[in-house]
Each structure stands twice: as structure tokens, then as C-alpha cells.
Design a protein around this motif. Structure first.
Motif, PDB file in Angstrom:
ATOM      1  N   ILE A 164       0.844  -1.199   0.000  1.00 13.61           N
ATOM      2  CA  ILE A 164       0.000   0.000   0.000  1.00 13.61           C
ATOM      3  C   ILE A 164       0.879   1.249   0.000  1.00 13.61           C
ATOM      4  O   ILE A 164       0.629   2.207  -0.746  1.00 13.61           O
ATOM      5  N   GLU A 165       1.928   1.236   0.822  1.00  9.92           N
ATOM      6  CA  GLU A 165       2.860   2.361   0.825  1.00  9.92           C
ATOM      7  C   GLU A 165       3.617   2.429  -0.501  1.00  9.92           C
ATOM      8  O   GLU A 165       3.916   3.515  -1.001  1.00  9.92           O
ATOM      9  N   GLY A 166       3.919   1.253  -1.050  1.00 10.96           N
ATOM     10  CA  GLY A 166       4.581   1.228  -2.362  1.00 10.96           C
ATOM     11  C   GLY A 166       3.731   1.893  -3.422  1.00 10.96           C
ATOM     12  O   GLY A 166       4.238   2.649  -4.261  1.00 10.96           O
ATOM     13  N   ASP A 167       2.434   1.625  -3.383  1.00  9.71           N
ATOM     14  CA  ASP A 167       1.525   2.267  -4.332  1.00  9.71           C
ATOM     15  C   ASP A 167       1.495   3.781  -4.134  1.00  9.71           C
ATOM     16  O   ASP A 167       1.414   4.553  -5.100  1.00  9.71           O
ATOM     17  N   LYS A 168       1.551   4.206  -2.875  1.00  8.84           N
ATOM     18  CA  LYS A 168       1.565   5.647  -2.592  1.00  8.84           C
ATOM     19  C   LYS A 168       2.799   6.311  -3.197  1.00  8.84           C
ATOM     20  O   LYS A 168       2.730   7.419  -3.722  1.00  8.84           O
ATOM     21  N   VAL A 169       3.930   5.604  -3.115  1.00  8.92           N
ATOM     22  CA  VAL A 169       5.174   6.139  -3.681  1.00  8.92           C
ATOM     23  C   VAL A 169       5.051   6.275  -5.197  1.00  8.92           C
ATOM     24  O   VAL A 169       5.464   7.289  -5.779  1.00  8.92           O
ATOM     25  N   LEU A 170       4.476   5.272  -5.844  1.00  6.46           N
ATOM     26  CA  LEU A 170       4.307   5.333  -7.297  1.00  6.46           C
ATOM     27  C   LEU A 170       3.410   6.517  -7.686  1.00  6.46           C
ATOM     28  O   LEU A 170       3.653   7.196  -8.689  1.00  6.46           O
TER      29      LEU A 170
END
Length: 215
Positions: free
Chosen positions: A93-99
Motif C-alpha cells: 500500500i505504501e509502495g503504491d503511494k510512492v508510485l
């Protein structure tokens, strides 16, 4: 008005109403098809153009350059360095936020007529039209736009305490190629070189040439 005339009038009214509704249905159908076609070209996570849309836009840019021969396109493939650490340490979920943040960075630093979008995974395509930001457009090197994008991506990493960065592989159009597939292969090869050299760098024709001379 006799019975037959009444029947005829009713029939005409029904046909008119049917025709109007049919036209309305056709219009709604056309709008739906157009919306679906547009959505098919948008990456659902970042809202950026996806691989299909990028392919079409880059080909369009190349064709325009072929006709005019007074424009350039500095095309780069950006790959996030150490992005896996974000997913591993903080979750997807945090990875998606970074993208999504990276997508916002591209929107902030690029113009409407530049080319940019999500190529896939944590790879993005960035095409700077006319390369007017750099001293020597025919070299397509040390582009300040790329540098600012890298800087902002590194700032995201600092928030997470992760060495997040970006590697670029670049290609000059039309100087090095006037073909989409070939241009992508060149940029991808240079991206691979950037990763092998230790990440966090931009590899262009000059650097690639210097590496070959060292060999």
C-alpha cells in the motif's frame, strides 16, 4: 379525422419517439465506447498514460519529427532504484503511494506536450520535446528536468529512510533513431547499464561510448 387517419398519426408519433430514443441510445453508446477507449489508455494506479498510450504518443511524436525535421525528443526510461525496499519494509500500500507520488513529480516537472507515463511496474517513460533545457540538444545529456525528478524521488526515500532513487537510460530522437522499437531498445540497454554501474545515474550515448572505449 377518421379512424385510419388516427391510426396513421399514432403510428407516426410512435416512429418519431422510437427514432429519437434510438438516436439517444446511439449517442450514449458512442460516449461509452469513447470513455472505455480513454480508460484503456490510463494506468489505474497513477492516472498517467499507460504503455499502450505511450506507444501511440511516442510514435506520433516520431512521425511529426520526421515531417518537420526541426524538433527533437529526448526519450528516457526511468526505473526506481531500491523500490523493493519500500514494499518489503512498509508494504505494498505504501509502495503504491510512492508510485503515485512519482507520477505527481512527473506532472509537476513536465509540460503538457512532453511525453510521460507509466511503462510498467516501477518504470516510467519521460520524453522531453525539443530538449530546450539542455545546452546541447543533440547530446541529450545532463537534462536538468531529469535531475529535478531524481532529486524529488530521493526526497521521498528520505522520508522512509530508504535509499530510493532513479536510474535513466536515454536516447536522442531523431539523431540516434527514428524508429520506436529501436529507440526503446537503446534506452532500455542504457538503463540496464545504469543499474550495473551502481544505480542512481543517467546513462546516455556519451557515457556508453566512454565505457566502450575503456573496454
Amino acid at each position: 379525422m377518421n379512424r385510419d387517419e388516427i391510426k396513421l398519426r399514432l403510428l407516426l408519433n410512435l416512429l418519431t419517439e422510437f427514432s429519437e430514443r434510438y438516436d439517444e441510445i446511439l449517442k450514449l453508446n458512442e460516449e461509452l465506447i469513447k470513455k472505455l477507449e480513454e480508460e484503456a489508455k490510463i494506468d489505474p494506479l497513477t492516472g498517467l498514460p499507460n504503455r499502450k498510450a505511450l506507444h501511440e504518443e511516442i510514435v506520433k511524436q516520431i512521425n511529426r519529427i520526421r515531417r518537420k525535421m526541426d524538433e527533437t525528443l529526448c526519450l528516457g526510461i526511468l526505473d526506481l532504484d531500491n523500490f523493493k525496499l519500500i514494499n518489503d519494509n512498509f508494504g505494498h500500500i505504501e509502495g503504491d503511494k510512492v508510485l503515485k507520488e512519482v507520477a505527481d513529480i512527473l506532472r509537476r516537472h513536465l509540460r503538457n506536450y512532453d511525453v510521460y507515463g507509466r511503462w510498467g511496474g516501477d518504470e516510467f517513460i519521460i520524453g522531453v520535446v525539443d530538449c530546450e533545457y539542455i545546452d546541447k540538444p543533440d547530446e541529450c545529456r545532463n537534462c536538468p528536468v531529469y535531475r529535478r525528478i531524481v532529486r524529488d524521488i530521493e526526497l521521498i526515500g528520505r522520508r522512509y529512510g530508504v535509499d530510493l532513487g532513479a536510474s535513466f537510460g536515454t536516447v536522442k530522437i531523431p539523431m540516434e533513431s527514428e524508429d520506436f522499437e529501436e529507440a526503446i531498445k537503446i534506452a532500455d540497454r542504457r538503463l540496464y547499464t545504469a543499474k550495473n554501474l551502481g544505480k542512481h545515474r543517467i546513462v546516455n550515448d556519451i557515457i556508453e561510448k566512454e565505457l566502450k572505449e575503456e573496454d
